[in-house]
Motif scaffolding. Structure first.
Motif, PDB file in Angstrom:
ATOM      1  N   SER A  81       0.305  -2.330  -7.128  1.00 11.23           N
ATOM      2  CA  SER A  81       0.290  -3.216  -5.963  1.00 11.23           C
ATOM      3  C   SER A  81      -0.815  -2.825  -4.974  1.00 11.23           C
ATOM      4  CB  SER A  81       1.647  -3.219  -5.270  1.00 11.23           C
ATOM      5  OG  SER A  81       1.969  -1.936  -4.788  1.00 11.23           O
ATOM      6  N   THR A  82      -1.109  -1.538  -4.870  1.00 16.01           N
ATOM      7  CA  THR A  82      -2.185  -1.082  -3.994  1.00 16.01           C
ATOM      8  C   THR A  82      -3.519  -1.643  -4.454  1.00 16.01           C
ATOM      9  OG1 THR A  82      -0.993   0.953  -3.504  1.00 16.01           O
ATOM     10  CG2 THR A  82      -3.367   0.959  -3.100  1.00 16.01           C
ATOM     11  N   TRP A  83      -3.771  -1.575  -5.746  1.00 12.80           N
ATOM     12  CA  TRP A  83      -5.043  -2.035  -6.303  1.00 12.80           C
ATOM     13  C   TRP A  83      -5.160  -3.555  -6.251  1.00 12.80           C
ATOM     14  CZ3 TRP A  83      -9.008   1.114  -7.278  1.00 12.80           C
ATOM     15  CH2 TRP A  83      -8.724   2.472  -7.294  1.00 12.80           C
ATOM     16  N   ILE A  84      -4.074  -4.251  -6.547  1.00 15.08           N
ATOM     17  CA  ILE A  84      -4.103  -5.723  -6.483  1.00 15.08           C
ATOM     18  C   ILE A  84      -4.365  -6.173  -5.049  1.00 15.08           C
ATOM     19  CG2 ILE A  84      -2.685  -7.800  -6.709  1.00 15.08           C
ATOM     20  CD1 ILE A  84      -1.361  -6.433  -9.150  1.00 15.08           C
ATOM     21  N   ALA A  85      -3.683  -5.555  -4.091  1.00 13.03           N
ATOM     22  CA  ALA A  85      -3.889  -5.903  -2.687  1.00 13.03           C
ATOM     23  C   ALA A  85      -5.323  -5.622  -2.261  1.00 13.03           C
ATOM     24  CB  ALA A  85      -2.911  -5.128  -1.807  1.00 13.03           C
ATOM     25  N   ALA A  86      -5.865  -4.486  -2.681  1.00 16.03           N
ATOM     26  CA  ALA A  86      -7.235  -4.127  -2.309  1.00 16.03           C
ATOM     27  C   ALA A  86      -8.243  -5.108  -2.885  1.00 16.03           C
ATOM     28  CB  ALA A  86      -7.549  -2.707  -2.764  1.00 16.03           C
ATOM     29  N   VAL A  87      -8.066  -5.508  -4.135  1.00 16.10           N
ATOM     30  CA  VAL A  87      -9.008  -6.433  -4.769  1.00 16.10           C
ATOM     31  C   VAL A  87      -8.913  -7.820  -4.136  1.00 16.10           C
ATOM     32  CG1 VAL A  87      -9.583  -7.611  -6.924  1.00 16.10           C
ATOM     33  CG2 VAL A  87      -9.150  -5.158  -6.934  1.00 16.10           C
ATOM     34  N   ILE A  88      -7.709  -8.310  -3.920  1.00 13.62           N
ATOM     35  CA  ILE A  88      -7.548  -9.640  -3.302  1.00 13.62           C
ATOM     36  C   ILE A  88      -8.134  -9.638  -1.886  1.00 13.62           C
ATOM     37  CG2 ILE A  88      -5.853 -11.284  -2.392  1.00 13.62           C
ATOM     38  CD1 ILE A  88      -4.140 -10.632  -4.876  1.00 13.62           C
ATOM     39  N   GLY A  89      -7.830  -8.625  -1.117  1.00 12.41           N
ATOM     40  CA  GLY A  89      -8.396  -8.517   0.226  1.00 12.41           C
ATOM     41  C   GLY A  89      -9.910  -8.408   0.195  1.00 12.41           C
ATOM     42  N   SER A  90     -10.451  -7.680  -0.787  1.00 13.28           N
ATOM     43  CA  SER A  90     -11.903  -7.531  -0.912  1.00 13.28           C
ATOM     44  C   SER A  90     -12.577  -8.844  -1.274  1.00 13.28           C
ATOM     45  CB  SER A  90     -12.239  -6.471  -1.962  1.00 13.28           C
ATOM     46  OG  SER A  90     -11.757  -5.215  -1.560  1.00 13.28           O
ATOM     47  N   VAL A  91     -11.955  -9.619  -2.140  1.00 12.38           N
ATOM     48  CA  VAL A  91     -12.517 -10.928  -2.504  1.00 12.38           C
ATOM     49  C   VAL A  91     -12.547 -11.835  -1.268  1.00 12.38           C
ATOM     50  CG1 VAL A  91     -12.063 -13.034  -3.835  1.00 12.38           C
ATOM     51  CG2 VAL A  91     -11.959 -10.813  -4.953  1.00 12.38           C
ATOM     52  N   ILE A  92     -11.481 -11.815  -0.483  1.00 12.54           N
ATOM     53  CA  ILE A  92     -11.438 -12.628   0.739  1.00 12.54           C
ATOM     54  C   ILE A  92     -12.553 -12.204   1.697  1.00 12.54           C
ATOM     55  CG2 ILE A  92     -10.089 -13.134   2.823  1.00 12.54           C
ATOM     56  CD1 ILE A  92      -7.565 -12.906   1.003  1.00 12.54           C
ATOM     57  N   LEU A  93     -12.681 -10.897   1.915  1.00 10.49           N
ATOM     58  CA  LEU A  93     -13.705 -10.422   2.841  1.00 10.49           C
ATOM     59  C   LEU A  93     -15.120 -10.634   2.313  1.00 10.49           C
ATOM     60  CD1 LEU A  93     -12.176  -7.153   4.301  1.00 10.49           C
ATOM     61  CD2 LEU A  93     -12.356  -9.398   5.332  1.00 10.49           C
ATOM     62  N   LEU A  94     -15.310 -10.518   0.997  1.00 11.34           N
ATOM     63  CA  LEU A  94     -16.629 -10.778   0.428  1.00 11.34           C
ATOM     64  C   LEU A  94     -17.017 -12.241   0.614  1.00 11.34           C
ATOM     65  CD1 LEU A  94     -19.094  -9.753  -1.111  1.00 11.34           C
ATOM     66  CD2 LEU A  94     -17.855 -10.192  -3.238  1.00 11.34           C
ATOM     67  N   ILE A 151       0.861  -1.174   0.000  1.00  7.04           N
ATOM     68  CA  ILE A 151       0.000   0.000   0.000  1.00  7.04           C
ATOM     69  C   ILE A 151       0.904   1.233   0.000  1.00  7.04           C
ATOM     70  CG2 ILE A 151      -1.857   1.201   1.161  1.00  7.04           C
ATOM     71  CD1 ILE A 151      -3.168  -1.282   1.500  1.00  7.04           C
ATOM     72  N   ASP A 152       1.442   1.546  -1.177  1.00  8.83           N
ATOM     73  CA  ASP A 152       2.372   2.660  -1.309  1.00  8.83           C
ATOM     74  C   ASP A 152       1.688   3.946  -1.730  1.00  8.83           C
ATOM     75  OD1 ASP A 152       4.628   1.218  -0.567  1.00  8.83           O
ATOM     76  OD2 ASP A 152       4.949   0.498  -2.595  1.00  8.83           O
ATOM     77  N   GLY A 153       0.776   3.863  -2.673  1.00 16.58           N
ATOM     78  CA  GLY A 153       0.124   5.059  -3.169  1.00 16.58           C
ATOM     79  C   GLY A 153      -1.072   4.717  -4.032  1.00 16.58           C
ATOM     80  N   PHE A 154      -1.854   5.729  -4.316  1.00 13.95           N
ATOM     81  CA  PHE A 154      -3.105   5.547  -5.049  1.00 13.95           C
ATOM     82  C   PHE A 154      -2.880   4.946  -6.432  1.00 13.95           C
ATOM     83  CE2 PHE A 154      -6.654   6.983  -7.660  1.00 13.95           C
ATOM     84  CZ  PHE A 154      -7.725   6.603  -6.874  1.00 13.95           C
ATOM     85  N   PHE A 155      -1.847   5.360  -7.115  1.00 12.02           N
ATOM     86  CA  PHE A 155      -1.640   4.926  -8.500  1.00 12.02           C
ATOM     87  C   PHE A 155      -0.734   3.706  -8.643  1.00 12.02           C
ATOM     88  CE2 PHE A 155      -2.858   9.402  -8.941  1.00 12.02           C
ATOM     89  CZ  PHE A 155      -3.961   9.240  -9.756  1.00 12.02           C
ATOM     90  N   ASP A 156      -0.289   3.130  -7.549  1.00 14.65           N
ATOM     91  CA  ASP A 156       0.542   1.927  -7.618  1.00 14.65           C
ATOM     92  C   ASP A 156      -0.318   0.702  -7.860  1.00 14.65           C
ATOM     93  OD1 ASP A 156       2.894   3.289  -7.208  1.00 14.65           O
ATOM     94  OD2 ASP A 156       2.937   2.926  -5.053  1.00 14.65           O
TER      95      ASP A 156
END
Length: 89
Positions: free
Chosen positions: A63-76, A56-61
């Motif tokens: 890795s930030t988006w991949i981490a957010a999507v993977i974490g969201s799939v797990i939580l969903l 989670i380095d920055g908005f446009f990285d």
């Protein structure tokens, strides 16, 4: 990142997670945003613990988006497990 950036990432990551895992979910846009925000935090934590990367380095990285999507799939998936039996009540 600011709170507006987290809400935007959460909204988009939550929608992507719902697109990856289609189906009916109890809850609306607010739940999607909350799952996405928490998913971003979870994804960043897991990336750091498992792979030793700061995802989670920055908005446009990417890795930030991949981490957010993977974490969201797990939580969903967890959210569906917890609320799945309550829909028929």
């Amino acid at each position: 990142m600011g709170i507006i950036a987290w809400i935007l990432i959460g909204l988009i990551a939550g929608f992507i997670a719902k697109a990856i895992m289609p189906g009916k979910d109890p809850g609306g846009v607010i739940i999607t945003i909350l799952i996405g925000i928490a998913g971003g935090l979870l994804g960043g934590f897991l990336g750091k613990v498992i792979f030793g990367v700061d995802s989670i380095d920055g908005f446009f990285d990417l890795s930030t988006w991949i981490a957010a999507v993977i974490g969201s799939v797990i939580l969903l998936a967890l959210y569906r497990l917890v609320t799945g039996n309550r829909r028929h009540a």
